[in-house]
Design an enzyme around this catalytic site. Sequence first.
Site: not given
Length: 262
Positions: A74, A218
């Site tokens: 992400d 991430h």
Amino acid sequence: MRVWSGLLALVLVAGCGAPAAVEPVDVVRLSARAPARVDAAALARSLAAVQPGWPRPSLTADCRKVKCVALTFDDGPGDYTQWLLDELDDLGVKATFFVVGQMVAADRHHTLPRMVAEGHELGNHSWSHAELPRLSDVGIARELGRTQELVQKITGVRMGVMRPPYGSTNARVAAESRRLGLAQILWSVDTLDWRDRVATIVARRASRATRGSIVLMHDIHRTTVEAVPHLVDALSDKGYRFVTVSELYGKPPAPGRKYTEL
Ligand code: NI
């Protein structure tokens, strides 16, 4: 492509019999005419002979029959995303990237077209990483719609999955996601990689994935990118295959519906 051209050169040189006697001009001539004569299947077999474990098994596995894991990243694209793509390419692993519109707009490295070209899936992570339930209906539509349009403009891909920032969603977010054709993809394994910036910890948490897990990471953290080869090794050793979110379900997930694992 990098791997292909490198290995192709290797095969061409190896096929010459006496590499030391070959003048550079001959190599250039061979390389120039090679593409028209390449039989992909035959080349794959000969490459497999010089590169154990290659070509890798099909990634479009039936995840109801074999053990699959979906790695998701992400908040990018960021400074480390190209490096991550290099690693995934070397490992033969496909992943899903939930991109933030503002980050896409700021990206100067053609990162999204590369993701698409290399078989990764793209997902919508809003325009500004907003907590969507706090916004008006118009605000939610703008956050998702703007990212949807930019990614389509850059890549030609109409995304079919979204992840609400912070995993925060409600009926209004679901309704707007449905309207835009986006399934809501949450996760079942949280690496907490944003909090604990230690590659070994991130790798260990990701390695706890089980059959059908969706792993949250991430790509904006260096330590996460460092962790990836280790967690891929650990999960590969346990027999897992790495698939994109849509591959995990074997078909596009249903717009508006919320998913956390297979
Ligand atoms: Ni996020």
